[in-house]
Design an enzyme around this catalytic site. Structure first.
Site, PDB file in Angstrom:
ATOM      1  N   SER A  28     -76.035 -32.192 -12.068  1.00 51.96           N
ATOM      2  CA  SER A  28     -76.524 -33.011 -10.969  1.00 51.96           C
ATOM      3  C   SER A  28     -77.199 -34.259 -11.522  1.00 51.96           C
ATOM      4  CB  SER A  28     -77.512 -32.216 -10.108  1.00 51.96           C
ATOM      5  OG  SER A  28     -78.666 -31.878 -10.861  1.00 51.96           O
ATOM      6  N   LYS A  29     -77.658 -35.116 -10.609  1.00 54.55           N
ATOM      7  CA  LYS A  29     -78.252 -36.390 -11.006  1.00 54.55           C
ATOM      8  C   LYS A  29     -79.475 -36.213 -11.885  1.00 54.55           C
ATOM      9  CE  LYS A  29     -76.639 -38.939  -6.943  1.00 54.55           C
ATOM     10  NZ  LYS A  29     -77.028 -39.683  -5.728  1.00 54.55           N
TER      11      LYS A  29
END
Length: 565
Positions: free
Chosen positions: A301-302
């Site tokens: 994820s980010k």
């Protein structure tokens, strides 16, 4: 028996001639069909023999192209190309609130940059369009009506409040949160009364009893118990189709033979397989690819850094390196080889060698791989890329020429990303002499009569011997160094370490001869941008004349005492 679709639809292409597969089908009267559909059964995804390979990548334009999505697109592309099939791009933009044309354009741009050209889809066209779900609503309504007429779908007039109460009751009784089937057996009169009142309704699919199983090309046999599913919605009360219904209709009417997608879509396969059977559509082969994991083995994820293809492009990564690395996340050709061009990936790729376990995204490995691909490019391409980068970054006033070519040849082994070239050139041009002289690492060089060595070097410069040698390039430098070393009775490290320190201001770096020649050229050609603050060879000798050797020796004596204490 073949799946026969309404030929009046312009994008309906499934016909006996184009779909030569066998499909399990039973003929029912309207009443007996409902009863039989409710009986216990088990259905298998059916084998497709001699079917033209058609795969699709179907992104939702609600953001940037994630590296996981890019890998799914890559696997579809490689499978299609390796089988001589078609790679279809379909935009799944049914989420009208979040889907944007800007996101769609960004996805198309990233796929184009990766070189994953599609045979059918936006900007290309094809016989199975439109290729945006938002433009296919009439098709979904047509097949929803077909299911309604066959009795495999019914109208549900339950309000949101009623549905919420069903969930609460199921939770209280520790039951699965499934629809209770309130409207599943409603009479025609009851339905007509609600229609007359204008009560909103959804279309619910009648889920049969029993089980369903498919043979996944990556995961093997996967089965589900249908008792915990409950009748699900395929058309909302506002007339918009639900994702699983759209996907099934699209894949079937686009003649998709293999559905290769992320494992998070595996639960969707249950509903889609039921719809395939109800509409008498041939079942495609399914292959569900594992997720890409972060180093801590959580979903990437980010918070783990860059995750979109666009970000890596902006960071200076090459498309061939991204393709190579993404292909190796869950696939290998069975050899130790890790370097693949896109053409070689097409040649070697097989879906059978895709792993079902999660693959960890290693940014360090990706950077290394990018360096391998950068150095594998023709030298003129690399020079053009880096030369333009140096000019754009404000380091040079030109983007090509002998200095650019020779600098890149000298520095390329330390450049993994195009953006690394800025630091590499800046480091070559820098002259941190005073900071290096103050370091502990320089003590041994200083104590090796560096002051006398510096005086001899200044004399060689003043006589013009060194400058004349540098004008001749590396051959001239080599002759001068050999002569200079003999005059001082020095060779090897005792000769080259003080030369490197005094001329470059550093103790480590690329070849000293090539570096000094480049520094001389940089000062005489005037191609270094003024903002860089470059110190020419002539200016470096002015600095050498001003060194206070007595103060320098005292500073090192104090440091040595403090270190001992």
């Amino acid at each position: 028996m073949m799946a026969v679709l309404n030929s009046s639809s312009p994008w309906t292409k499934i016909a006996t001639s184009s779909f030569p597969f066998q499909f399990l089908h039973q003929s029912y009267s309207y009443t007996s069909r409902i009863l039989s559909f409710r009986r216990k059964f088990s259905v298998n995804a059916l084998s497709q023999q001699s079917l033209p390979v058609r795969v699709r990548f179907a992104p939702s334009p609600t953001g940037n192209l994630h590296v996981g999505g890019a890998r799914t697109a890559l696997f579809n592309y490689l499978f299609a190309r390796s089988k001589g099939g078609k790679f279809v791009l379909r935009i799944e933009d049914t989420d009208l609130e979040r889907s944007t044309r800007e996101s769609e354009e960004a996805v198309l741009r990233d796929l184009t940059w990766l070189g994953l050209d599609w045979d059918e889809g936006p900007g290309v066209g094809g016989d199975y369009g439109p290729y945006r779900q938002s433009e296919r609503n009439s098709l979904y309504k047509e097949y929803a009506e077909k299911l309604l007429q066959s009795g495999q779908v019914y109208r549900c007039f339950c309000s949101n409040e009623e549905l919420e109460k069903m969930k609460e009751y199921a939770k209280l009784k520790n039951l699965p949160p499934v629809y209770t089937g309130k409207w599943a057996n409603a009479t025609d009169k009851e339905v007509e009364e609600e229609l007359a009142k204008g009560t909103p309704y959804t279309f619910r699919f009648r889920v049969p009893k029993g089980s369903l199983k498919i043979s996944d090309l990556i995961r093997g046999e996967v089965s589900w118990n249908l008792d915990t599913l409950g009748d699900f919605v395929i058309m909302r009360s506002n007339g918009q189709p639900v994702y699983n219904f759209c996907v099934t209709v699209d894949d079937a009417t686009m003649a998709i033979s293999h559905v290769i997608r992320a494992e998070e879509h595996l639960p969707n396969t249950l509903r889609q397989a039921l719809i395939y059977k109800a509409l008498e559509f041939p079942m495609p082969h399914f292959a569900h690819v594992s997720l890409i994991l972060a180093p801590d083995r959580s979903k990437l994820s980010k918070r783990h850094g860059a995750t979109s293809v666009g970000q890596y492009r902006e960071m200076g990564y090459l498309p061939e390196a991204m393709n190579n690395y993404l292909a190796l996340l869950g696939w290998g050709d069975g050899t130790e080889n890790e370097f693949f061009t896109l053409d070689k990936l097409v040649e070697r790729f097989t879906i059978e060698r895709v792993n079902k376990s999660g693959a960890v995204f290693d940014s360090t490995k990706l950077r290394w791989m990018n360096g391998q691909h950068l150095r594998a490019r023709p030298s003129e391409e690399v020079s053009k890329l880096i030369g333009e980068r140096w000019k754009t970054a404000g380091l040079l006033t030109v983007s090509e020429g002998p200095f650019v070519d020779e600098s890149i040849e000298q520095l390329k082994d330390g450049i993994d990303l195009i953006t690394d070239a800025d630091k590499a050139l800046s480091n070559l041009l820098s002259y941190p002499l005073h900071a290096t002289l103050q370091s502990h690492e320089a003590e041994s060089v200083i104590q090796d009569n560096l002051q006398e060595f510096c005086a001899s070097l200044l004399a060689a410069y003043d006589s013009g011997d060194l400058v004349r040698a540098l004008e001749e390039g590396q051959a001239g430098w080599k002759n001068w160094v050999k002569s200079f070393g003999k005059s001082l009775k020095r060779k090897g490290k005792s000769l080259f370490m003080p030369l490197r320190l005094l001329l470059t201001g550093k103790l480590h770096g690329p070849d000293i001869g090539a570096s000094v020649v480049l520094l001389y050229q940089a000062g005489t050609t005037g191609i270094i941008a003024p903002e860089v603050g470059f110190v020419t060879i002539d200016e470096r000798f002015k600095v050498l004349r001003e060194i206070n050797w007595e103060t320098l020796s005292k500073d090192h004596a104090v440091k040595e005492t403090a270190s001992t204490v």
